[in-house]
Design a protein around this motif. Structure first.
Motif, mmCIF file in Angstrom:
data_model
loop_
_atom_site.group_PDB
_atom_site.id
_atom_site.type_symbol
_atom_site.label_atom_id
_atom_site.label_comp_id
_atom_site.label_asym_id
_atom_site.label_seq_id
_atom_site.Cartn_x
_atom_site.Cartn_y
_atom_site.Cartn_z
ATOM 1 N N ALA B 50 0.831 -1.209 0.000
ATOM 2 C CA ALA B 50 0.000 0.000 0.000
ATOM 3 C C ALA B 50 0.864 1.258 0.000
ATOM 4 O O ALA B 50 0.534 2.263 -0.640
ATOM 5 N N ASP B 51 1.994 1.166 0.697
ATOM 6 C CA ASP B 51 2.862 2.342 0.838
ATOM 7 C C ASP B 51 3.588 2.721 -0.448
ATOM 8 O O ASP B 51 4.252 3.751 -0.505
ATOM 9 N N ALA B 52 3.493 1.856 -1.460
ATOM 10 C CA ALA B 52 4.128 2.175 -2.742
ATOM 11 C C ALA B 52 3.118 2.657 -3.767
ATOM 12 O O ALA B 52 3.491 3.211 -4.795
ATOM 13 N N PHE B 56 -3.315 4.431 -3.151
ATOM 14 C CA PHE B 56 -3.443 4.389 -1.698
ATOM 15 C C PHE B 56 -2.878 5.662 -1.068
ATOM 16 O O PHE B 56 -3.497 6.266 -0.179
ATOM 17 N N LEU B 57 -1.714 6.084 -1.536
ATOM 18 C CA LEU B 57 -1.086 7.262 -0.935
ATOM 19 C C LEU B 57 -1.960 8.497 -1.109
ATOM 20 O O LEU B 57 -2.002 9.367 -0.246
ATOM 21 N N GLU B 60 -5.498 7.132 1.033
ATOM 22 C CA GLU B 60 -5.393 6.412 2.319
ATOM 23 C C GLU B 60 -6.542 5.415 2.493
ATOM 24 O O GLU B 60 -6.882 5.032 3.616
ATOM 25 N N PRO B 62 -7.815 1.767 2.364
ATOM 26 C CA PRO B 62 -7.166 0.455 2.324
ATOM 27 C C PRO B 62 -7.610 -0.428 1.164
ATOM 28 O O PRO B 62 -6.929 -1.390 0.825
ATOM 29 N N THR B 65 -5.048 -1.138 -1.517
ATOM 30 C CA THR B 65 -3.833 -1.919 -1.247
ATOM 31 C C THR B 65 -3.602 -2.885 -2.413
ATOM 32 O O THR B 65 -4.481 -3.695 -2.728
#
Lengths: 222, 433
Positions: B50-52, B56-57, B60, B62, B65
């Motif tokens: 998710a952080d890539a 998502f970024l 936010e 989920p 993901t």
């Protein structure tokens, strides 16, 4: 037969058989699916691609600098408890004795850590495992992804750790009884191992190697 | 799970729900080899992917993901085909995937994924999530659940070679571009060393890029031709998830290259076309290709290295460069654009996330074509626009027309002070005679 004798006798042997056969079966069924041959012109040759694969096997353990700000804490916790588990299991004196008895080896070279160090590490590892659970429940992404496998695998690992700590510190009843529950929970972990995510212990390096090889073959980012 | 819109296409395929499920799962399993199975099995649900992901970024949420996007297929694989499938079924550990669930996943697999592969780089297990998403898109296609725009364009391109019918055929269009700009564009020559193709986007939106390609190839004295039968570089079969149509579209180019005896197929400024032709066409054809496939920036960088192409120095305006995901992260074209920019003396202000780690334009993978995805795409694009602004750059270059189209649209939407420009056009405008 006492509960302790049962735990480290027939139950342990059964658990080990399930573990070994299950792990082999799970790996073999994947290999049976076969590997395809690639026809596209590679950017890098076989040797360079294989080196790329081997490199990624190690390099993926450390996050790329572009991601570390977001993933650093999670990775530190994750690797932290894994390292704790490995040290306790492989270098804690009672465990070394257990392995030597189990495999019938003397292995005089096998080092052990002082009990105090292992005790501190055990408490740290239990703490990290609790943080892992809290994170899994409270982090929106982890909560959304999590299933029975995630929680049960955590539960059984945590139980093994906690019963071990209880046995070492003399908490919760007779030493033999707590030790029996420690070994029973370890046996359950062994039985569960091939069926759930604990198998990542066997998958992590081949998966990294394969992606590293395929990306290196293309000369792409790893 | 909530969805952002209720209009999920069934791609004009009338199919009972049970058939959708069966088709999806059969297709997903069909693509499976040991590599894919290993990757499905290895996921530990750490959620780092998710952080890539730019979706998502930006939100936010989920549900964006990346690994969640293939979750129904992971579940189906484990339930139906994995080592302990009977055990999972017996204990109810893996639920059967419903047709409704598949339909909900259309947004996740198509609208909110560019198959850019940034998630594949962050995964600590080494799972190539983007490739799993390709497999899942293929399964969705077989279930009749590809978005209408992609389905229709893929079908049309497979049938006619053009993704959309047009009043003026594409070969007429490219000839007209040549006439309008006073440059000879060879079409349908019987033999040539180089077969060139062109992004549909350039024909329709950026004819200057077509001219730039022709001008540069003319300067180099290249023995090349376009072919009416294989003009379009994009592969809508790839976008839509149709293995058969993707193969048919690729074979059109392969057959034409064989017919004229080409030694090189030149991919224009188009990232997904590069993936489809450079890395996937040979796999779909099932054999090694008798020609090389190169992106135009690779080809030109080779010419610079060999001293056949020399370029004038441009002004010293601060310039940011967008690395197209399919070329760089997934394709390995790392250095060629920078070789060209160095030769041009471009004052390059690198983005914080560059080369393999570049944020996607959010338009790739067919997302530019999905109208309902536009609001979400803008949100994801804001990340990149802010990054570019942060460099202080006044010029913004890229080497993919799909990225350029996405950024042009975002630029108009946000009233941004920059317009994406083509690296190829900059090269063509600065050839040292």
């Amino acid at each position: 037969m006492t509960i302790l004798e049962f735990a480290r006798g027939p139950m342990l042997h059964f658990a080990l058989a399930v573990f070994v056969l299950g792990v082999i079966w799970r790996i073999v069924t994947i290999l049976f699916l076969g590997f395809k041959r690639y026809h596209s012109e590679p950017r890098n040759g076989l040797v360079k691609s294989l080196i790329g694969g081997m490199t990624v096997t190690g390099s993926r353990s450390w996050p790329h600098k572009e991601f570390i700000g977001r993933t650093g804490a999670g990775e530190a916790i994750g690797y932290g408890y894994h390292i704790g588990l490995f040290i306790i299991v492989l270098l804690g004196t009672p465990h070394v004795v257990f392995w030597k008895n189990l495999f019938g080896v003397s292995a005089g070279w096998w080092p052990t850590l002082p009990g105090g160090v292992v005790h501190v590490l055990s408490i740290l590892t239990v703490t990290l495992l609790l943080i892992v659970l809290i994170r899994r429940i409270s982090h929106p992404v982890l909560r959304r992804l999590s299933n029975f496998d995630d929680y049960f695998s955590w539960f059984i690992t945590f139980t093994v750790m906690v019963t071990g700590v209880m046995a070492v510190f003399g908490l919760g009843g007779r030493y033999e009884t707590i030790l029996a529950w420690h070994i029973i929970s370890f046996n359950v972990l062994l039985i569960w191992f091939p069926f759930g995510k604990l198998m990542h212990a066997f998958f992590i390096f081949p998966t990294r190697a394969v992606v590293g090889y395929l990306q290196s073959r293309k000369g792409a980012a790893t | 799970m909530s969805t952002t819109t209720q209009t999920y296409s069934t791609a004009s395929v009338d199919m009972p729900d049970e058939s959708r499920q069966a088709h999806a799962m059969k297709s997903f399993a069909q693509d499976f080899g040991a590599v894919s199975a290993l990757q499905i099995e290895a996921c530990i649900h750490c959620g780092m992917c998710a952080d890539a992901c730019h979706y998502f970024l930006a939100t936010e949420d989920p549900k964006y993901t990346p690994i969640l996007k293939v979750e129904p297929f992971k579940q189906a694989y484990k339930r139906e085909s994995s080592a302990f499938a009977p055990f999972y079924r017996l204990l109810g550990l893996k639920k059967e995937v419903s047709a409704d669930e598949l339909q909900e996943w259309q947004e996740l697999l198509f609208d909110s994924c560019n198959m850019c592969g940034r998630c594949s780089l962050i995964c600590p297990m080494g799972i190539d999530i983007a490739t799993l998403i390709e497999n899942a898109r293929r399964a969705m296609f077989e279930a009749g659940l590809a978005p209408d725009e992609l389905y229709q364009r893929a079908r049309e391109q497979a049938d006619s070679g053009q993704p959309e019918k047009s009043e003026e055929g594409y070969s007429d269009r490219i000839a007209a571009i040549g006439r309008e700009h006073g440059i000879d564009i060879p079409i349908d020559r019987d033999s040539a060393e180089v077969l060139a193709c062109v992004p549909r986007t350039d024909l329709e939106q950026y004819p200057e890029a077509v001219v730039a390609l022709a001008k540069t190839l003319k300067h180099l004295g290249a023995d090349y031709t376009f072919r009416s039968e294989s003009l379009v570089a994009e592969n809508y079969g790839y976008y839509a998830g149709s293995r058969d149509w993707q193969r048919k579209i690729s074979m059109r180019i392969i057959d034409q290259a064989r017919e004229i005896g080409a030694k090189l197929v030149l991919v224009p400024e188009c990232g997904h076309a590069y993936t489809a032709l450079r890395w996937q066409a040979a796999e779909l054809a099932g054999e090694e290709l008798p020609f090389r496939v190169r992106h135009v920036t690779e080809f030109l960088a080779e010419q610079v290295a060999d001293g056949r192409l020399r370029l004038n120095q441009v002004d010293d305006e601060a310039t940011a460069f967008h690395d197209p995901c399919q070329l760089v992260r997934k394709g390995g074209v790392m250095d060629a654009p920078r070789t060209l920019m160095r030769e041009l003396g471009v004052n390059l202000e690198e983005l914080p996330n560059k080369k393999g780690f570049s944020f996607c334009c959010a338009g790739g993978g067919g997302v530019n074509d999905i109208e309902r995805a536009r609001p979400l795409r803008y949100r994801a694009q804001e990340l990149k626009l802010r990054e570019v602004d942060g460099t202080g750059a006044k010029r913004f270059l890229t080497s993919c027309s799909d990225c350029r189209l996405a950024f042009t649209d975002a630029s108009e939407h946000f009233d941004w002070d920059k317009r994406p420009e083509s690296l190829l056009e900059l090269v063509a405008a600065n050839i040292k005679e």
